[in-house]
Design a protein around this motif. Structure first.
Motif, PDB file in Angstrom:
ATOM      1  N   LEU A 103       0.955  -1.189  -0.080  1.00 28.81           N
ATOM      2  CA  LEU A 103       0.039   0.251  -0.237  1.00 28.81           C
ATOM      3  C   LEU A 103       0.946   0.964  -0.080  1.00 28.81           C
ATOM      4  CD1 LEU A 103      -2.883  -0.718   2.623  1.00 28.81           C
ATOM      5  CD2 LEU A 103      -2.972  -0.851   0.190  1.00 28.81           C
ATOM      6  N   ALA A 104       0.568   2.276  -0.800  1.00 27.93           N
ATOM      7  CA  ALA A 104       1.448   3.497  -0.882  1.00 27.93           C
ATOM      8  C   ALA A 104       0.585   4.678  -0.965  1.00 27.93           C
ATOM      9  CB  ALA A 104       2.314   3.405  -2.128  1.00 27.93           C
ATOM     10  N   GLU A 105       1.163   5.853  -0.433  1.00 28.21           N
ATOM     11  CA  GLU A 105       0.375   7.036  -0.701  1.00 28.21           C
ATOM     12  C   GLU A 105       0.921   7.853  -1.434  1.00 28.21           C
ATOM     13  OE1 GLU A 105      -0.538  11.195   2.042  1.00 28.21           O
ATOM     14  OE2 GLU A 105       0.594   9.287   2.921  1.00 28.21           O
ATOM     15  N   VAL A 106       0.160   8.409  -2.491  1.00 27.30           N
ATOM     16  CA  VAL A 106       0.642   9.067  -3.809  1.00 27.30           C
ATOM     17  C   VAL A 106       1.212  10.479  -3.294  1.00 27.30           C
ATOM     18  CG1 VAL A 106       0.048  10.031  -5.936  1.00 27.30           C
ATOM     19  CG2 VAL A 106      -0.992   7.971  -5.264  1.00 27.30           C
ATOM     20  N   THR A 107       2.764  10.800  -3.614  1.00 25.04           N
ATOM     21  CA  THR A 107       3.063  11.995  -3.245  1.00 25.04           C
ATOM     22  C   THR A 107       3.253  12.877  -4.493  1.00 25.04           C
ATOM     23  OG1 THR A 107       5.479  11.059  -3.677  1.00 25.04           O
ATOM     24  CG2 THR A 107       4.347  11.054  -1.455  1.00 25.04           C
ATOM     25  N   ALA A 108       3.182  12.222  -5.716  1.00 26.45           N
ATOM     26  CA  ALA A 108       3.444  13.144  -7.002  1.00 26.45           C
ATOM     27  C   ALA A 108       3.066  12.503  -8.176  1.00 26.45           C
ATOM     28  CB  ALA A 108       5.068  13.481  -7.403  1.00 26.45           C
ATOM     29  N   THR A 109       2.264  13.208  -9.003  1.00 27.62           N
ATOM     30  CA  THR A 109       1.583  12.860 -10.214  1.00 27.62           C
ATOM     31  C   THR A 109       2.055  13.788 -11.425  1.00 27.62           C
ATOM     32  OG1 THR A 109      -0.255  14.150 -10.215  1.00 27.62           O
ATOM     33  CG2 THR A 109      -0.452  11.969  -9.058  1.00 27.62           C
ATOM     34  N   GLY A 110       1.868  13.412 -12.635  1.00 27.81           N
ATOM     35  CA  GLY A 110       2.031  13.952 -13.775  1.00 27.81           C
ATOM     36  C   GLY A 110       3.593  14.550 -13.840  1.00 27.81           C
ATOM     37  N   PRO A 111       3.569  15.837 -14.228  1.00 25.95           N
ATOM     38  CA  PRO A 111       4.973  16.269 -14.329  1.00 25.95           C
ATOM     39  C   PRO A 111       5.789  16.542 -13.112  1.00 25.95           C
ATOM     40  CG  PRO A 111       3.260  17.944 -14.849  1.00 25.95           C
ATOM     41  CD  PRO A 111       2.570  16.761 -14.543  1.00 25.95           C
ATOM     42  N   LEU A 112       5.109  16.464 -11.856  1.00 28.13           N
ATOM     43  CA  LEU A 112       6.059  16.298 -10.966  1.00 28.13           C
ATOM     44  C   LEU A 112       6.644  15.034 -10.425  1.00 28.13           C
ATOM     45  CD1 LEU A 112       3.433  18.737  -8.690  1.00 28.13           C
ATOM     46  CD2 LEU A 112       5.587  19.289  -9.984  1.00 28.13           C
ATOM     47  N   SER A 113       6.225  13.865 -11.170  1.00 25.31           N
ATOM     48  CA  SER A 113       6.817  12.641 -10.923  1.00 25.31           C
ATOM     49  C   SER A 113       7.935  12.549 -11.231  1.00 25.31           C
ATOM     50  CB  SER A 113       5.839  11.471 -11.379  1.00 25.31           C
ATOM     51  OG  SER A 113       5.796  11.581 -12.998  1.00 25.31           O
ATOM     52  N   GLU A 114       8.790  11.498 -11.056  1.00 24.12           N
ATOM     53  CA  GLU A 114      10.107  11.436 -11.764  1.00 24.12           C
ATOM     54  C   GLU A 114      10.145  11.450 -13.100  1.00 24.12           C
ATOM     55  OE1 GLU A 114      13.139  11.700 -10.239  1.00 24.12           O
ATOM     56  OE2 GLU A 114      12.019  12.437  -8.474  1.00 24.12           O
ATOM     57  N   ILE A 115       9.346  10.346 -13.843  1.00 24.60           N
ATOM     58  CA  ILE A 115       9.046  10.309 -15.141  1.00 24.60           C
ATOM     59  C   ILE A 115       8.593  11.331 -15.837  1.00 24.60           C
ATOM     60  CG2 ILE A 115       6.832   9.041 -15.450  1.00 24.60           C
ATOM     61  CD1 ILE A 115       8.255   7.131 -17.433  1.00 24.60           C
ATOM     62  N   LYS A 170       9.465  14.555 -14.860  1.00 25.24           N
ATOM     63  CA  LYS A 170      10.385  15.442 -15.069  1.00 25.24           C
ATOM     64  C   LYS A 170      11.319  14.918 -16.045  1.00 25.24           C
ATOM     65  CE  LYS A 170      10.638  16.088 -10.020  1.00 25.24           C
ATOM     66  NZ  LYS A 170      11.329  15.656  -8.621  1.00 25.24           N
ATOM     67  N   ILE A 171      11.444  13.768 -16.366  1.00 21.94           N
ATOM     68  CA  ILE A 171      12.176  13.206 -17.757  1.00 21.94           C
ATOM     69  C   ILE A 171      11.527  13.789 -18.980  1.00 21.94           C
ATOM     70  CG2 ILE A 171      12.696  11.155 -18.979  1.00 21.94           C
ATOM     71  CD1 ILE A 171      13.142   9.736 -16.471  1.00 21.94           C
TER      72      ILE A 171
END
Length: 172
Positions: A107-119, A121-122
């Motif tokens: 189980l995980a809590e979402v911390t970043a989505t879209g352009p703020l995620s690591e991918i 940013k790529i």
């Protein structure tokens, strides 16, 4: 353009179906609808829909090769605090968008989505990449210019010689 195709491919990878817990009940939604603060349920074979911090993990391993280039899956654990939020490395409590869960559950809590995620940013950084034409294309263009100038010089010489030797400038 090439950049648009790459961004579209990244978008496809980052929009899998996700099982989230909202208001105490499990729902399967499109990955692009996941928002910061959602609790996502991860299981073997799932593509992670967003960057998230693990709350629970049972023998969890993720393939982060899209982000790191590493071919070996990395072990994930649930931990209270850690400094590193970068992909790669064993025993970190973060999973990243587009990673593939190859073993275990969590189980995980979402911390970043879209352009703020690591991918994301790529993908954003690809907007500023300027690609140079292939070497063969550059060499062919140069060769065409040289032959074009050579043809122009030969044509001009033929006109001059005909005009000087025969006197018929209009015919030349």
């Amino acid at each position: 353009t090439r950049t648009e195709r790459v961004l579209e491919a990244l978008r496809d990878l980052t929009s899998p179906r996700a099982l989230v817990i909202r208001d105490g009940e499990r729902r399967r939604i499109a990955g692009r609808e996941v928002v910061r603060g959602d609790i996502i349920v991860l299981a073997e074979g799932d593509r992670v829909p967003a960057d998230a911090r693990l709350l629970q993990a049972q023998d969890l391993q993720a393939d982060e090769s899209l982000l790191t280039g590493e071919s070996v899956p990395v072990r994930k654990i649930a931990a209270a605090k850690t400094e590193s939020r970068r992909p790669g490395g064993d025993d970190l409590p973060f999973v990243f968008s587009a990673a593939l869960i190859v073993r275990g559950t969590g189980l995980a809590e979402v911390t970043a989505t879209g352009p703020l995620s690591e991918i994301g940013k790529i993908g954003q950084s690809l907007k500023f990449v300027e690609t140079e034409p292939p070497r063969l294309q550059v060499q062919t263009r140069r060769l065409v210019r040289i032959f074009g100038m050579l043809g122009a010089v030969v044509s001009l010489a033929a006109v001059l010689l005909y005009g000087l030797l025969r006197g018929g400038w209009l015919d030349a």
